[in-house]
Write a protein that holds these residues in place. Structure first.
Motif, mmCIF file in Angstrom:
data_model
loop_
_atom_site.group_PDB
_atom_site.id
_atom_site.type_symbol
_atom_site.label_atom_id
_atom_site.label_comp_id
_atom_site.label_asym_id
_atom_site.label_seq_id
_atom_site.Cartn_x
_atom_site.Cartn_y
_atom_site.Cartn_z
ATOM 1 N N CYS A 101 4.074 -2.780 -4.822
ATOM 2 C CA CYS A 101 3.722 -2.679 -3.408
ATOM 3 C C CYS A 101 4.231 -3.928 -2.699
ATOM 4 O O CYS A 101 3.958 -5.049 -3.136
ATOM 5 N N ALA A 102 4.955 -3.705 -1.619
ATOM 6 C CA ALA A 102 5.475 -4.804 -0.815
ATOM 7 C C ALA A 102 4.812 -4.782 0.555
ATOM 8 O O ALA A 102 4.800 -3.745 1.220
ATOM 9 N N ALA A 103 4.267 -5.914 0.942
ATOM 10 C CA ALA A 103 3.607 -6.034 2.239
ATOM 11 C C ALA A 103 4.510 -6.778 3.208
ATOM 12 O O ALA A 103 5.193 -7.736 2.837
ATOM 13 N N SER A 104 4.504 -6.333 4.449
ATOM 14 C CA SER A 104 5.269 -7.014 5.493
ATOM 15 C C SER A 104 4.462 -7.020 6.776
ATOM 16 O O SER A 104 3.536 -6.235 6.948
ATOM 17 N N GLY A 105 4.847 -7.921 7.672
ATOM 18 C CA GLY A 105 4.123 -8.032 8.933
ATOM 19 C C GLY A 105 3.344 -9.338 8.999
ATOM 20 O O GLY A 105 3.697 -10.320 8.365
ATOM 21 N N VAL A 116 0.307 -4.849 9.659
ATOM 22 C CA VAL A 116 0.809 -5.013 8.299
ATOM 23 C C VAL A 116 1.238 -3.647 7.778
ATOM 24 O O VAL A 116 0.560 -2.645 8.005
ATOM 25 N N GLN A 117 2.377 -3.625 7.100
ATOM 26 C CA GLN A 117 2.843 -2.402 6.459
ATOM 27 C C GLN A 117 2.876 -2.618 4.952
ATOM 28 O O GLN A 117 3.287 -3.687 4.479
ATOM 29 N N LEU A 118 2.449 -1.614 4.215
ATOM 30 C CA LEU A 118 2.459 -1.647 2.760
ATOM 31 C C LEU A 118 3.335 -0.504 2.271
ATOM 32 O O LEU A 118 3.084 0.657 2.606
ATOM 33 N N VAL A 119 4.332 -0.834 1.460
ATOM 34 C CA VAL A 119 5.251 0.172 0.932
ATOM 35 C C VAL A 119 5.150 0.181 -0.585
ATOM 36 O O VAL A 119 5.411 -0.838 -1.232
ATOM 37 N N GLU A 120 4.767 1.319 -1.125
ATOM 38 C CA GLU A 120 4.568 1.454 -2.564
ATOM 39 C C GLU A 120 5.791 2.086 -3.216
ATOM 40 O O GLU A 120 6.519 2.864 -2.593
ATOM 41 N N SER A 121 5.962 1.772 -4.487
ATOM 42 C CA SER A 121 6.986 2.428 -5.297
ATOM 43 C C SER A 121 6.473 2.533 -6.721
ATOM 44 O O SER A 121 5.553 1.814 -7.121
ATOM 45 N N GLY A 122 7.085 3.406 -7.468
ATOM 46 C CA GLY A 122 6.637 3.664 -8.826
ATOM 47 C C GLY A 122 5.832 4.946 -8.866
ATOM 48 O O GLY A 122 5.887 5.746 -7.950
ATOM 49 N N GLY A 123 5.078 5.125 -9.898
ATOM 50 C CA GLY A 123 4.337 6.369 -10.060
ATOM 51 C C GLY A 123 5.211 7.426 -10.696
ATOM 52 O O GLY A 123 6.370 7.194 -11.026
#
Length: 116
Positions: free
Chosen positions: A22-26, A2-9
């Motif tokens: 946060c978008a999860a894929s896999g 699983v990959q988690l990609v964050e954005s914002g901050g």
């Protein structure tokens, strides 16, 4: 996997707002818990908020009433809306996904800095 990609901050003045995504894929199970943790310099990583795939939510006491967590199960995304930010909210925020018995995944972290 699983990959988690964050954005914002980013940087915001006290009293301001930020939105973390946060978008999860896999290989993601239908039953899971997604959440946000944070780690300030010199401190342990702590849970900020978590939400199950069924919609149950848990917040740490000192963000209740200021932060809101939500998720889109179809898109495997989780959002943390942070309002009325305080300097003590400054930390690296990490997206987290738990599924199965003991499997946990982490995002790369995103910096949130709140100036006074």
């Amino acid at each position: 996997q699983v990959q988690l990609v964050e954005s914002g901050g980013g940087l915001v003045q006290a009293g301001g707002s930020l939105r973390l995504s946060c978008a999860a894929s896999g290989m993601i199970f239908s039953a899971n818990v997604m959440g946000w943790y944070r780690q300030a310099p010199g401190k342990q990583r702590e849970l900020v908020a978590a939400i199950t795939s069924g919609g149950s939510i848990n917040y740490v006491d000192h963000v209740k009433g200021r932060f809101t967590i939500s998720r889109d199960n179809a898109k495997n995304t989780v959002v943390l809306q942070m309002n009325r930010l305080k300097p003590e909210d400054t930390a690296v925020y990490y997206c987290n996904l738990k599924q199965g018995v003991v499997t946990t995944y982490w995002g790369q972290g995103t910096q949130v800095t709140v100036s006074s």
